[in-house]
Scaffold this active site. Sequence first.
Site, PDB file in Angstrom:
ATOM      1  N   SER A  96       0.692  -1.100   0.008  1.00 23.07           N
ATOM      2  CA  SER A  96       0.080   0.113   0.010  1.00 23.07           C
ATOM      3  C   SER A  96       0.959   1.353   0.077  1.00 23.07           C
ATOM      4  O   SER A  96       2.007   1.140   0.337  1.00 23.07           O
ATOM      5  CB  SER A  96      -0.875   0.116   1.156  1.00 23.07           C
ATOM      6  OG  SER A  96      -1.458   1.134   1.386  1.00 23.07           O
ATOM      7  N   TYR A 152      -1.515  -0.727  10.264  1.00 24.34           N
ATOM      8  CA  TYR A 152      -1.447  -0.963   8.774  1.00 24.34           C
ATOM      9  C   TYR A 152       0.013  -0.449   7.927  1.00 24.34           C
ATOM     10  O   TYR A 152       0.441  -1.272   7.294  1.00 24.34           O
ATOM     11  CB  TYR A 152      -2.448  -0.180   8.242  1.00 24.34           C
ATOM     12  CG  TYR A 152      -2.983  -0.554   7.027  1.00 24.34           C
ATOM     13  CD1 TYR A 152      -3.691  -1.746   6.389  1.00 24.34           C
ATOM     14  CD2 TYR A 152      -2.836   0.220   5.813  1.00 24.34           C
ATOM     15  CE1 TYR A 152      -3.969  -2.045   5.042  1.00 24.34           C
ATOM     16  CE2 TYR A 152      -3.218   0.229   4.520  1.00 24.34           C
ATOM     17  CZ  TYR A 152      -3.537  -1.143   4.181  1.00 24.34           C
ATOM     18  OH  TYR A 152      -3.967  -1.416   2.749  1.00 24.34           O
ATOM     19  N   ILE A 161      -8.280   3.038  -3.545  1.00 20.03           N
ATOM     20  CA  ILE A 161      -8.976   2.290  -4.607  1.00 20.03           C
ATOM     21  C   ILE A 161     -10.318   2.026  -4.047  1.00 20.03           C
ATOM     22  O   ILE A 161     -10.573   1.792  -2.806  1.00 20.03           O
ATOM     23  CB  ILE A 161      -8.034   0.802  -4.652  1.00 20.03           C
ATOM     24  CG1 ILE A 161      -6.695   1.006  -5.104  1.00 20.03           C
ATOM     25  CG2 ILE A 161      -9.033  -0.048  -5.818  1.00 20.03           C
ATOM     26  CD1 ILE A 161      -6.247   1.450  -6.359  1.00 20.03           C
TER      27      ILE A 161
END
Length: 240
Positions: free
Chosen positions: A138, A151, A184
């Site tokens: 990511s 994350y 996205i």
Amino acid sequence: MNKIAFVTGGSRGIGRAIAVRLAKSGFDLWIGYKSNTVAAEEVKAMIEGLGRSCELLRFDISNYEETEAALAKKVEERTPHVLVYNAGITRDNLMVWMTRDEWDSVISTNLDGFYNVTRMLMFPMLKAKRGHIIVVSSTSGQIGQAGQVNYSASKAGLIGAARALAREIGKKNIFVNVVAPGFIETDMTAGLPKEQILNLIPINRLGKPEDVASVVNFLCTEEHMYIHGQVIGINGGLAI
Ligand code: NAP
């Protein structure tokens, strides 16, 4: 017999688009997912509609024993040509408020899961002396994202792991690359404030799962392949 592509988290979002795109390129699919069987059955029907076979593998990638039970025998019998390590979760919070469970669940799914799944395929792929491993990281793993310390750490960890693995197994004709999507449009980003995000994206639109799928498809199918150990941003210019 068709080549097999195994896509973790292939039941929804980016993984689903990747699975469908690879089916169009002639792969049979194994689709990993955790619990949403309705979504998984949908993608299976889509793939079968394209004339390819599709097997659904329901297991929790964060659980080593479950992963081993689902994969160990299977990958000996037929070794996938392609592994797309795509499954992942977010549990966003500012670090000051982040609970131990928010940290642990994200690290164990996104990062431990990579070990659990990829380790299972290592011997068979090395024996076969061919393959592609695509890791879905990511932008957060490249530049960090406020509210996503857990994350971002997991996705940066995946980049390090993939780069190291690329050095280990490139000689065996196994390509390892990373794609790093920006924002996205999937279930994962459904709750985010779009207008605010658009200001950050030079291309002025959010990405679609297909934008990621086309790059993964290229990496898995291009005949003249000399891209190895790379991180490819798919982010509309969010990180330049
Ligand atoms: P999504 O729509 O939420 O889909 C997640 C997929 O992962 C589902 O198939 C889900 O299965 C599966 N999964 C989740 N936890 C799992 C577990 N413990 N074991 C097995 N499967 C599990 O997510 P997405 O937006 O498509 O994201 C896919 C990947 O791209 C993730 O790694 C994410 O971090 C990364 N990414 C997304 C974006 C974005 O903007 N969307 C940006 C950068 C990177 P179930 O259907 O059974 O829940």
